[in-house]
Design an enzyme around this catalytic site. Structure first.
Site, PDB file in Angstrom:
ATOM      1  N   TRP A 157      -4.298   6.367  -3.159  1.00 48.36           N
ATOM      2  CA  TRP A 157      -4.754   5.217  -3.918  1.00 48.36           C
ATOM      3  C   TRP A 157      -3.907   4.901  -5.146  1.00 48.36           C
ATOM      4  O   TRP A 157      -3.696   3.753  -5.483  1.00 48.36           O
ATOM      5  CB  TRP A 157      -6.208   5.425  -4.356  1.00 48.36           C
ATOM      6  CG  TRP A 157      -7.152   5.573  -3.220  1.00 48.36           C
ATOM      7  CD1 TRP A 157      -7.831   6.708  -2.876  1.00 48.36           C
ATOM      8  CD2 TRP A 157      -7.522   4.586  -2.252  1.00 48.36           C
ATOM      9  NE1 TRP A 157      -8.604   6.490  -1.769  1.00 48.36           N
ATOM     10  CE2 TRP A 157      -8.435   5.184  -1.364  1.00 48.36           C
ATOM     11  CE3 TRP A 157      -7.179   3.262  -2.046  1.00 48.36           C
ATOM     12  CZ2 TRP A 157      -9.003   4.505  -0.307  1.00 48.36           C
ATOM     13  CZ3 TRP A 157      -7.748   2.592  -0.979  1.00 48.36           C
ATOM     14  CH2 TRP A 157      -8.662   3.209  -0.132  1.00 48.36           C
ATOM     15  N   SER A 158      -3.458   5.864  -5.855  1.00 46.07           N
ATOM     16  CA  SER A 158      -2.811   5.595  -7.145  1.00 46.07           C
ATOM     17  C   SER A 158      -1.298   5.447  -7.079  1.00 46.07           C
ATOM     18  O   SER A 158      -0.666   5.266  -8.112  1.00 46.07           O
ATOM     19  CB  SER A 158      -3.157   6.715  -8.126  1.00 46.07           C
ATOM     20  OG  SER A 158      -4.533   6.687  -8.407  1.00 46.07           O
ATOM     21  N   THR A 159      -0.715   5.496  -5.923  1.00 48.22           N
ATOM     22  CA  THR A 159       0.742   5.456  -5.850  1.00 48.22           C
ATOM     23  C   THR A 159       1.333   4.107  -6.212  1.00 48.22           C
ATOM     24  O   THR A 159       2.522   4.018  -6.489  1.00 48.22           O
ATOM     25  CB  THR A 159       1.256   5.856  -4.460  1.00 48.22           C
ATOM     26  OG1 THR A 159       0.703   4.965  -3.484  1.00 48.22           O
ATOM     27  CG2 THR A 159       0.898   7.285  -4.144  1.00 48.22           C
ATOM     28  N   SER A 160       0.542   3.075  -6.253  1.00 49.21           N
ATOM     29  CA  SER A 160       1.092   1.753  -6.581  1.00 49.21           C
ATOM     30  C   SER A 160       1.152   1.499  -8.088  1.00 49.21           C
ATOM     31  O   SER A 160       1.752   0.526  -8.530  1.00 49.21           O
ATOM     32  CB  SER A 160       0.275   0.653  -5.905  1.00 49.21           C
ATOM     33  OG  SER A 160      -1.045   0.646  -6.415  1.00 49.21           O
TER      34      SER A 160
END
Length: 150
Positions: free
Chosen positions: A71-74
């Site tokens: 989820w947080s890779t962007s």
């Protein structure tokens, strides 16, 4: 979780042995359940490691192709793009989000600035109503729900 320290599988170029060491330490010293890491440098895969368990009970080994949510890779690429746009004068970090996305002003969000979104200070921790993965992939629905969120 299994009481044994999981075995790490895969390949790690000797030039990146510290990556393997840190990866193994996550299991041995930090209680990592299961994980994978891959690093590609100049088109060559120099690190491709995996280990641990794909379930909390420790019954399903983590495999090379185990899928997980990321989820947080962007966040990093989004911040980079926003700052490039700001540097080029195409995005004002001090402008209200509604200047770019008028529907966002709903439910008391009219004073939320672009910089608030980028620094996770807009007060939007997530959607209140249940939102399935299928719905998350529906751009129009997700954008509408985010805009309506207080």
């Amino acid at each position: 979780m299994s009481p044994q320290v999981p075995q790490v599988h895969g390949h790690c170029d000797a030039r990146f042995s510290s990556v393997r060491t840190a990866f193994e330490e996550n299991f041995r010293e930090r209680g990592e359940l299961g994980a994978a890491v891959a690093v590609v440098r100049d088109g060559e895969t120099v690190v491709d490691l995996w280990g641990g368990w794909a379930d909390a009970a420790g019954t399903r080994p983590w495999e090379r192709e185990t899928l997980v949510n990321v989820w947080s890779t962007s966040k990093g690429p989004t911040a980079l793009c926003a700052h490039i746009l700001a540097d080029r004068g195409l995005l004002d970090l001090d402008a209200p989000v509604a200047a770019y996305w008028p529907e966002f002003a709903a439910a008391g969000k009219e004073s939320v600035l672009v910089r608030h979104l980028l620094s996770h200070r807009a007060g939007l921790s997530g959607l209140r109503e249940p939102h399935s993965l299928e719905q998350l992939c529906d751009w129009e629905l997700t954008v509408a729900r985010l805009a309506a969120q207080e």
